[in-house]
Design a protein around this motif. Sequence first.
Motif, PDB file in Angstrom:
ATOM      1  N   PRO A  78      60.069  49.135  23.406  1.00 19.98           N
ATOM      2  CA  PRO A  78      59.365  50.382  24.232  1.00 19.98           C
ATOM      3  C   PRO A  78      59.631  51.738  24.035  1.00 19.98           C
ATOM      4  O   PRO A  78      60.828  52.035  23.529  1.00 19.98           O
ATOM      5  CB  PRO A  78      59.831  49.992  25.670  1.00 19.98           C
ATOM      6  N   ASP A  79      58.594  52.559  24.051  1.00 23.40           N
ATOM      7  CA  ASP A  79      59.031  54.234  23.747  1.00 23.40           C
ATOM      8  C   ASP A  79      59.390  54.684  25.195  1.00 23.40           C
ATOM      9  O   ASP A  79      59.017  53.885  26.120  1.00 23.40           O
ATOM     10  CB  ASP A  79      58.163  54.892  23.035  1.00 23.40           C
ATOM     11  N   ALA A  80      59.513  56.009  25.168  1.00 22.85           N
ATOM     12  CA  ALA A  80      59.858  56.703  26.204  1.00 22.85           C
ATOM     13  C   ALA A  80      58.578  56.767  27.399  1.00 22.85           C
ATOM     14  O   ALA A  80      58.759  56.649  28.622  1.00 22.85           O
ATOM     15  CB  ALA A  80      60.270  58.119  26.226  1.00 22.85           C
ATOM     16  N   GLY A  81      57.577  56.706  26.825  1.00 22.08           N
ATOM     17  CA  GLY A  81      56.264  56.589  27.665  1.00 22.08           C
ATOM     18  C   GLY A  81      56.268  55.233  28.364  1.00 22.08           C
ATOM     19  O   GLY A  81      55.736  55.164  29.476  1.00 22.08           O
ATOM     20  N   ASP A  82      56.273  54.115  27.749  1.00 23.64           N
ATOM     21  CA  ASP A  82      56.427  52.950  28.369  1.00 23.64           C
ATOM     22  C   ASP A  82      57.377  52.616  29.418  1.00 23.64           C
ATOM     23  O   ASP A  82      56.936  52.086  30.486  1.00 23.64           O
ATOM     24  CB  ASP A  82      56.850  51.775  27.160  1.00 23.64           C
ATOM     25  N   LEU A  83      58.528  53.125  28.882  1.00 21.73           N
ATOM     26  CA  LEU A  83      59.662  52.994  29.794  1.00 21.73           C
ATOM     27  C   LEU A  83      59.496  53.846  31.128  1.00 21.73           C
ATOM     28  O   LEU A  83      59.768  53.619  32.336  1.00 21.73           O
ATOM     29  CB  LEU A  83      61.011  53.383  29.673  1.00 21.73           C
ATOM     30  N   ALA A  84      58.657  55.004  31.306  1.00 20.60           N
ATOM     31  CA  ALA A  84      58.206  56.160  32.198  1.00 20.60           C
ATOM     32  C   ALA A  84      57.347  55.330  33.250  1.00 20.60           C
ATOM     33  O   ALA A  84      57.421  55.258  34.399  1.00 20.60           O
ATOM     34  CB  ALA A  84      57.660  57.256  31.548  1.00 20.60           C
ATOM     35  N   ARG A  85      56.339  54.517  32.407  1.00 17.59           N
ATOM     36  CA  ARG A  85      55.347  53.746  33.457  1.00 17.59           C
ATOM     37  C   ARG A  85      56.331  52.700  34.244  1.00 17.59           C
ATOM     38  O   ARG A  85      55.522  52.111  35.214  1.00 17.59           O
ATOM     39  CB  ARG A  85      54.403  53.070  32.519  1.00 17.59           C
ATOM     40  N   TYR A  86      57.524  52.150  34.029  1.00 14.49           N
ATOM     41  CA  TYR A  86      57.918  51.423  34.826  1.00 14.49           C
ATOM     42  C   TYR A  86      58.725  51.731  35.840  1.00 14.49           C
ATOM     43  O   TYR A  86      60.080  52.058  35.731  1.00 14.49           O
ATOM     44  CB  TYR A  86      58.944  50.426  33.810  1.00 14.49           C
ATOM     45  N   ALA A  87      58.119  51.942  36.952  1.00 17.44           N
ATOM     46  CA  ALA A  87      58.857  52.648  38.265  1.00 17.44           C
ATOM     47  C   ALA A  87      58.577  51.601  39.221  1.00 17.44           C
ATOM     48  O   ALA A  87      58.423  51.938  40.526  1.00 17.44           O
ATOM     49  CB  ALA A  87      58.342  53.940  38.288  1.00 17.44           C
ATOM     50  N   GLY A  88      58.394  50.421  38.890  1.00 17.11           N
ATOM     51  CA  GLY A  88      58.148  49.289  40.120  1.00 17.11           C
ATOM     52  C   GLY A  88      56.821  48.865  40.347  1.00 17.11           C
ATOM     53  O   GLY A  88      56.508  48.249  41.098  1.00 17.11           O
ATOM     54  N   ARG A  89      55.847  49.768  39.770  1.00 21.70           N
ATOM     55  CA  ARG A  89      54.613  49.637  39.891  1.00 21.70           C
ATOM     56  C   ARG A  89      53.854  48.410  39.294  1.00 21.70           C
ATOM     57  O   ARG A  89      54.106  47.783  38.250  1.00 21.70           O
ATOM     58  CB  ARG A  89      53.448  50.695  39.618  1.00 21.70           C
ATOM     59  N   LEU A  90      53.036  47.792  40.081  1.00 25.47           N
ATOM     60  CA  LEU A  90      52.309  46.518  39.264  1.00 25.47           C
ATOM     61  C   LEU A  90      51.186  47.116  38.496  1.00 25.47           C
ATOM     62  O   LEU A  90      50.547  48.150  38.489  1.00 25.47           O
ATOM     63  CB  LEU A  90      51.418  45.969  40.495  1.00 25.47           C
ATOM     64  N   HIS A  91      51.211  46.439  37.249  1.00 28.71           N
ATOM     65  CA  HIS A  91      50.417  46.729  35.999  1.00 28.71           C
ATOM     66  C   HIS A  91      49.695  45.201  35.936  1.00 28.71           C
ATOM     67  O   HIS A  91      50.164  44.151  35.599  1.00 28.71           O
ATOM     68  CB  HIS A  91      51.041  47.102  34.878  1.00 28.71           C
ATOM     69  N   HIS A  92      48.234  45.229  35.745  1.00 26.83           N
ATOM     70  CA  HIS A  92      47.479  44.076  35.373  1.00 26.83           C
ATOM     71  C   HIS A  92      47.756  44.244  33.894  1.00 26.83           C
ATOM     72  O   HIS A  92      47.437  44.991  33.170  1.00 26.83           O
ATOM     73  CB  HIS A  92      46.090  44.378  35.956  1.00 26.83           C
ATOM     74  N   GLU A  93      47.984  42.951  33.362  1.00 26.16           N
ATOM     75  CA  GLU A  93      48.372  42.824  31.914  1.00 26.16           C
ATOM     76  C   GLU A  93      46.977  42.031  31.295  1.00 26.16           C
ATOM     77  O   GLU A  93      46.885  42.301  30.317  1.00 26.16           O
ATOM     78  CB  GLU A  93      49.706  42.144  31.921  1.00 26.16           C
ATOM     79  N   TYR A  94      46.687  40.847  31.907  1.00 32.19           N
ATOM     80  CA  TYR A  94      45.469  40.365  31.276  1.00 32.19           C
ATOM     81  C   TYR A  94      44.823  39.256  32.209  1.00 32.19           C
ATOM     82  O   TYR A  94      45.387  38.933  33.317  1.00 32.19           O
ATOM     83  CB  TYR A  94      46.118  39.515  30.018  1.00 32.19           C
ATOM     84  N   LEU A  95      43.684  38.919  31.845  1.00 29.52           N
ATOM     85  CA  LEU A  95      43.070  37.931  32.525  1.00 29.52           C
ATOM     86  C   LEU A  95      42.446  36.893  31.525  1.00 29.52           C
ATOM     87  O   LEU A  95      41.632  37.534  30.580  1.00 29.52           O
ATOM     88  CB  LEU A  95      41.732  38.438  33.224  1.00 29.52           C
ATOM     89  N   ARG A  96      42.647  35.619  31.270  1.00 26.28           N
ATOM     90  CA  ARG A  96      42.068  34.607  30.279  1.00 26.28           C
ATOM     91  C   ARG A  96      42.289  33.156  30.561  1.00 26.28           C
ATOM     92  O   ARG A  96      42.961  33.060  31.720  1.00 26.28           O
ATOM     93  CB  ARG A  96      42.967  35.067  29.194  1.00 26.28           C
ATOM     94  N   ARG A  97      41.419  32.666  30.031  1.00 23.86           N
ATOM     95  CA  ARG A  97      41.307  31.221  30.297  1.00 23.86           C
ATOM     96  C   ARG A  97      42.840  30.281  29.800  1.00 23.86           C
ATOM     97  O   ARG A  97      43.090  30.457  28.568  1.00 23.86           O
ATOM     98  CB  ARG A  97      40.145  30.352  29.792  1.00 23.86           C
ATOM     99  N   ASP A  98      42.908  29.435  30.630  1.00 26.44           N
ATOM    100  CA  ASP A  98      44.081  28.526  30.173  1.00 26.44           C
ATOM    101  C   ASP A  98      43.619  27.476  29.116  1.00 26.44           C
ATOM    102  O   ASP A  98      42.479  26.953  29.717  1.00 26.44           O
ATOM    103  CB  ASP A  98      44.900  27.795  31.152  1.00 26.44           C
TER     104      ASP A  98
END
Length: 193
Positions: A78-98
Amino acid sequence: RAAVRAAASDEEVGPLLDLVLGDVVGLELPGAGTFRLAFVALNSILLLRSRDAQQAAWTALAGHLAPGGLAAVDAWLPDAGDLARYAGRLHHEYLRRDPERGTWVAKTAAAQYDAATGTVALTTFFDEGDPGQPPIRWFRRDVVRLTSADEQRALAESAGLRVELIAGGYDLETLGPHDDRLILLARRPGPAT
Protein backbone atom coordinates in the motif's frame (compact mmCIF):
# COMPACT_ATOMS: atom_id res chain seq x y z
CA ARG A 1 -11.87 -26.67 -2.37
CA ALA A 2 -8.41 -27.62 -3.60
CA ALA A 3 -8.99 -31.29 -2.71
CA VAL A 4 -12.34 -31.33 -4.51
CA ARG A 5 -10.87 -29.72 -7.61
CA ALA A 6 -7.86 -32.06 -7.57
CA ALA A 7 -10.13 -35.10 -7.35
CA ALA A 8 -12.19 -33.78 -10.29
CA SER A 9 -9.15 -32.94 -12.40
CA ASP A 10 -7.73 -35.11 -15.12
CA GLU A 11 -5.75 -38.16 -14.07
CA GLU A 12 -2.41 -36.49 -14.74
CA VAL A 13 -2.83 -33.61 -12.27
CA GLY A 14 -4.62 -35.09 -9.24
CA PRO A 15 -1.94 -37.66 -8.31
CA LEU A 16 0.77 -34.99 -8.49
CA LEU A 17 -0.79 -32.97 -5.67
CA ASP A 18 -0.20 -33.61 -2.01
CA LEU A 19 -2.27 -31.06 -0.07
CA VAL A 20 -0.93 -30.36 3.42
CA LEU A 21 -2.56 -28.07 5.96
CA GLY A 22 0.00 -26.54 8.30
CA ASP A 23 2.01 -23.54 9.40
CA VAL A 24 4.82 -22.42 7.11
CA VAL A 25 6.80 -21.33 10.15
CA GLY A 26 8.79 -24.41 11.10
CA LEU A 27 7.44 -26.43 8.16
CA GLU A 28 9.37 -29.63 7.45
CA LEU A 29 7.72 -31.80 4.80
CA PRO A 30 9.11 -35.26 4.01
CA GLY A 31 10.07 -34.14 0.48
CA ALA A 32 12.13 -31.15 1.66
CA GLY A 33 14.84 -30.29 -0.81
CA THR A 34 13.03 -31.78 -3.82
CA PHE A 35 10.39 -29.22 -4.80
CA ARG A 36 10.78 -27.19 -7.99
CA LEU A 37 8.29 -24.51 -6.91
CA ALA A 38 7.29 -23.08 -3.52
CA PHE A 39 5.11 -20.02 -3.08
CA VAL A 40 3.27 -17.85 -0.58
CA ALA A 41 0.36 -16.29 -2.46
CA LEU A 42 -2.36 -13.70 -2.04
CA ASN A 43 -0.77 -11.58 0.72
CA SER A 44 -0.36 -14.57 3.04
CA ILE A 45 3.19 -13.46 3.94
CA LEU A 46 1.56 -10.40 5.57
CA LEU A 47 -0.30 -12.64 8.02
CA LEU A 48 3.06 -13.45 9.60
CA ARG A 49 3.13 -10.56 12.04
CA SER A 50 6.86 -10.22 12.69
CA ARG A 51 10.00 -9.96 10.64
CA ASP A 52 11.24 -13.16 12.31
CA ALA A 53 8.11 -15.06 11.23
CA GLN A 54 8.44 -13.77 7.67
CA GLN A 55 12.10 -14.81 7.71
CA ALA A 56 11.06 -18.27 8.92
CA ALA A 57 8.68 -18.53 5.97
CA TRP A 58 11.48 -17.72 3.52
CA THR A 59 13.74 -20.22 5.28
CA ALA A 60 11.05 -22.92 4.94
CA LEU A 61 10.56 -22.11 1.25
CA ALA A 62 14.31 -22.29 0.61
CA GLY A 63 14.68 -25.51 2.59
CA HIS A 64 12.02 -27.28 0.54
CA LEU A 65 13.36 -26.29 -2.87
CA ALA A 66 15.55 -28.51 -5.00
CA PRO A 67 18.66 -26.85 -6.46
CA GLY A 68 17.40 -24.56 -9.22
CA GLY A 69 13.92 -24.49 -7.64
CA LEU A 70 11.89 -21.28 -7.65
CA ALA A 71 10.22 -19.50 -4.70
CA ALA A 72 7.55 -16.83 -5.21
CA VAL A 73 5.95 -14.39 -2.79
CA ASP A 74 2.98 -12.18 -3.63
CA ALA A 75 2.28 -9.24 -1.29
CA TRP A 76 0.30 -6.02 -1.14
CA LEU A 77 2.35 -2.80 -1.06
CA PRO A 78 0.00 0.00 0.00
CA ASP A 79 1.04 3.60 -0.58
CA ALA A 80 0.32 6.56 1.71
CA GLY A 81 -2.99 7.20 -0.06
CA ASP A 82 -4.14 3.63 0.52
CA LEU A 83 -3.26 3.85 4.20
CA ALA A 84 -4.99 7.22 4.61
CA ARG A 85 -8.27 5.66 3.42
CA TYR A 86 -8.06 3.12 6.22
CA ALA A 87 -9.58 4.94 9.14
CA GLY A 88 -12.04 2.22 10.13
CA ARG A 89 -14.52 3.12 7.37
CA LEU A 90 -16.25 0.32 5.47
CA HIS A 91 -15.31 -0.04 1.79
CA HIS A 92 -17.20 -2.17 -0.70
CA GLU A 93 -14.60 -4.34 -2.43
CA TYR A 94 -16.59 -6.55 -4.78
CA LEU A 95 -19.82 -8.28 -5.74
CA ARG A 96 -19.44 -11.55 -7.64
CA ARG A 97 -20.87 -15.02 -8.00
CA ASP A 98 -19.37 -17.90 -6.09
CA PRO A 99 -18.41 -20.26 -8.92
CA GLU A 100 -19.16 -23.40 -6.91
CA ARG A 101 -22.44 -22.49 -5.22
CA GLY A 102 -23.73 -19.98 -7.76
CA THR A 103 -24.78 -17.50 -5.05
CA TRP A 104 -23.79 -13.84 -4.97
CA VAL A 105 -21.07 -12.78 -2.53
CA ALA A 106 -20.46 -9.17 -1.51
CA LYS A 107 -17.20 -8.31 0.24
CA THR A 108 -16.95 -5.21 2.44
CA ALA A 109 -13.93 -4.38 4.55
CA ALA A 110 -12.70 -1.90 7.11
CA ALA A 111 -9.14 -1.41 8.21
CA GLN A 112 -7.13 0.57 10.71
CA TYR A 113 -3.47 1.31 10.10
CA ASP A 114 -1.07 1.50 13.04
CA ALA A 115 2.04 3.40 11.94
CA ALA A 116 3.89 2.55 15.16
CA THR A 117 3.84 -1.18 14.44
CA GLY A 118 3.47 -1.13 10.64
CA THR A 119 0.36 -3.28 10.94
CA VAL A 120 -3.15 -3.06 9.55
CA ALA A 121 -6.11 -4.51 11.47
CA LEU A 122 -8.56 -5.79 8.83
CA THR A 123 -12.18 -6.68 9.41
CA THR A 124 -13.80 -8.24 6.37
CA PHE A 125 -17.53 -8.97 5.98
CA PHE A 126 -18.89 -11.41 3.42
CA ASP A 127 -22.60 -11.42 2.60
CA GLU A 128 -23.73 -14.42 0.56
CA GLY A 129 -27.14 -14.99 -0.99
CA ASP A 130 -29.41 -14.26 -3.88
CA PRO A 131 -31.33 -11.05 -4.59
CA GLY A 132 -34.49 -10.79 -2.49
CA GLN A 133 -33.30 -13.42 -0.01
CA PRO A 134 -31.79 -12.78 3.42
CA PRO A 135 -28.01 -13.00 3.14
CA ILE A 136 -25.76 -15.20 5.20
CA ARG A 137 -23.04 -13.04 6.75
CA TRP A 138 -19.70 -14.07 8.08
CA PHE A 139 -16.61 -12.08 8.90
CA ARG A 140 -12.97 -12.47 9.64
CA ARG A 141 -10.51 -10.33 11.51
CA ASP A 142 -6.83 -10.29 10.63
CA VAL A 143 -3.84 -8.24 11.61
CA VAL A 144 -1.28 -8.00 8.83
CA ARG A 145 2.31 -6.76 8.95
CA LEU A 146 3.20 -4.55 6.05
CA THR A 147 6.49 -5.06 4.29
CA SER A 148 8.53 -3.63 1.43
CA ALA A 149 10.22 -5.01 -1.65
CA ASP A 150 13.62 -4.30 -0.10
CA GLU A 151 12.74 -6.15 3.08
CA GLN A 152 11.41 -9.19 1.21
CA ARG A 153 14.55 -9.21 -0.97
CA ALA A 154 16.71 -9.21 2.17
CA LEU A 155 14.69 -12.04 3.73
CA ALA A 156 14.94 -14.17 0.58
CA GLU A 157 18.68 -13.58 0.30
CA SER A 158 19.15 -14.31 4.02
CA ALA A 159 17.44 -17.67 3.40
CA GLY A 160 20.11 -18.45 0.80
CA LEU A 161 18.05 -17.69 -2.31
CA ARG A 162 19.10 -15.61 -5.33
CA VAL A 163 16.46 -12.98 -6.22
CA GLU A 164 15.71 -13.07 -9.94
CA LEU A 165 12.75 -10.72 -10.28
CA ILE A 166 10.92 -8.07 -8.32
CA ALA A 167 7.73 -7.24 -10.19
CA GLY A 168 4.90 -4.82 -9.55
CA GLY A 169 2.05 -7.10 -10.62
CA TYR A 170 0.97 -10.39 -12.12
CA ASP A 171 2.17 -9.30 -15.56
CA LEU A 172 5.71 -9.51 -14.08
CA GLU A 173 6.65 -6.01 -15.23
CA THR A 174 9.44 -4.44 -13.15
CA LEU A 175 8.22 -2.90 -9.88
CA GLY A 176 7.50 0.80 -10.34
CA PRO A 177 6.90 3.68 -7.92
CA HIS A 178 3.09 3.46 -8.08
CA ASP A 179 2.65 -0.31 -8.00
CA ASP A 180 0.73 -1.70 -5.04
CA ARG A 181 1.64 -5.35 -5.60
CA LEU A 182 4.95 -7.15 -5.08
CA ILE A 183 5.79 -10.36 -6.89
CA LEU A 184 9.22 -11.57 -5.84
CA LEU A 185 10.81 -14.58 -7.54
CA ALA A 186 13.94 -16.14 -6.04
CA ARG A 187 15.83 -19.28 -6.98
CA ARG A 188 17.79 -21.77 -4.91
CA PRO A 189 21.34 -21.81 -6.24
CA GLY A 190 22.58 -24.92 -8.02
CA PRO A 191 21.85 -26.79 -11.19
CA ALA A 192 18.18 -27.54 -11.79
CA THR A 193 17.21 -31.15 -11.20
